[in-house]
Design an enzyme around this catalytic site. Structure first.
Site, PDB file in Angstrom:
ATOM      1  CB  ILE A  67      42.466  49.689  45.691  1.00 14.35           C
ATOM      2  CG1 ILE A  67      43.633  49.578  46.017  1.00 14.35           C
ATOM      3  CG2 ILE A  67      42.084  49.443  44.518  1.00 14.35           C
ATOM      4  CD1 ILE A  67      44.017  50.130  47.200  1.00 14.35           C
ATOM      5  CG  ASN A  93      44.428  39.097  45.059  1.00 20.44           C
ATOM      6  OD1 ASN A  93      44.169  38.400  43.962  1.00 20.44           O
ATOM      7  ND2 ASN A  93      42.753  39.462  45.178  1.00 20.44           N
ATOM      8  CE1 TYR A 157      42.565  40.590  33.820  1.00 22.65           C
ATOM      9  CE2 TYR A 157      42.951  38.612  33.011  1.00 22.65           C
ATOM     10  CZ  TYR A 157      42.821  38.906  33.878  1.00 22.65           C
ATOM     11  OH  TYR A 157      43.124  38.030  35.313  1.00 22.65           O
ATOM     12  CB  ALA A 159      47.889  44.844  27.276  1.00 24.41           C
ATOM     13  CE  LYS A 161      45.694  40.693  35.954  1.00 23.11           C
ATOM     14  NZ  LYS A 161      46.095  40.967  38.074  1.00 23.11           N
TER      15      LYS A 161
END
Length: 256
Positions: A67, A93, A157, A159, A161
């Site tokens: 992706i 996701n 990580y 940050a 999210k």
């Protein structure tokens, strides 16, 4: 032990894109949507893992693709539209996790995490907009408990999210006039292949899992199907007056 079926709602005739569909929450959501009547395009990097997901239901179509690759978002949306002619739900996701203490950060690792966790879902949502406008559709982003609570040694990580959560709120405000809803789930520690994919040895993985379970008020890590159930609920017409929300599904972990 087989997880109970928590799914609700009827998605008959709808078309859903789920990224990171090869394992964990992505696989569980893909299967749940298909069982609820939707046609689902399952996107992921690993063809073998996607094939296993596809085998779970005839309404699942695997679409192996990174992706983060150039033009990937347009390819994914076009694949769904060419096959089914519409798009109703996008589930962002796919993501990567990993311990990265401040003393060990590199520009390459920061960029890789931002690209996967922030840039790729943004581009997919953007590519889907025309079709989501037509269906008055839904975007569901997958954040993490650590999107709104700190974690030592994995600040970047967390940050990414936190960025996803703010994008969720901002997109919800921006797209509400067009009838597009945007929400997010923020899972706590959930059974998946994320820790192994981060390159951690099994002994360390086992230690992390035991420590997390001990700190969760409900006494265990989550099952992917439990998180998938809320992804479906946030996508369902019964929640048509809900947008811009971050739903934490973590067994009470954020309370301690």
């Amino acid at each position: 032990m087989t997880a109970p079926d928590h799914t609700t709602g009827d998605f008959t005739g709808q078309v859903v894109i789920v990224t990171g569909a090869g394992s964990g929450i992505g696989r569980a959501a893909t299967i749940a949507f298909a069982r609820a009547g939707a046609h689902v395009l399952g996107v992921g990097r690993r063809p073998d893992a996607l094939a296993a997901t596809e085998a779970e239901h005839p309404r699942i179509v695997a679409f192996p693709l990174d992706i983060c690759a150039e033009g990937a978002a347009d390819q994914v949306v076009r694949a769904a539209i060419d096959r089914w002619g519409r798009l109703d739900v996008v589930v962002n996701n796919a993501g990567i996790t990993g311990m990265m203490p401040l003393a060990e950060v590199t520009a390459a690792r920061i960029t890789d995490m931002l690209t996967t966790n922030v840039t790729a879902p943004s581009l997919l949502a953007s590519a889907a907009l025309e079709h989501l406008r037509a269906s008055r559709g839904v975007i569901v982003n997958v954040s993490s408990t650590f999107g709104h609570r700190p974690i030592a040694g994995a600040s970047h990580y967390a940050a990414t999210k936190a960025a996803i959560e703010q994008l969720t709120r901002s997109w919800a405000l921006e797209l509400a006039p067009e009838g597009i809803r945007v929400n997010a789930v923020a899972p706590g520690p959930t059974e998946s292949e994320a820790l192994a994919s981060a390159g951690l040895p099994q002994a360390v993985i086992d230690e992390i899992k035991d420590d997390e379970a001990a700190r969760i008020p409900l006494g265990r890590r989550g099952d992917p199907a439990e998180v998938a159930a809320w992804i479906l609920r946030l996508s369902d017409a019964h929640t048509a007056w809900l947008t811009g929300q971050i739903l934490t599904v973590d067994g009470g972990y954020e309370l301690v």
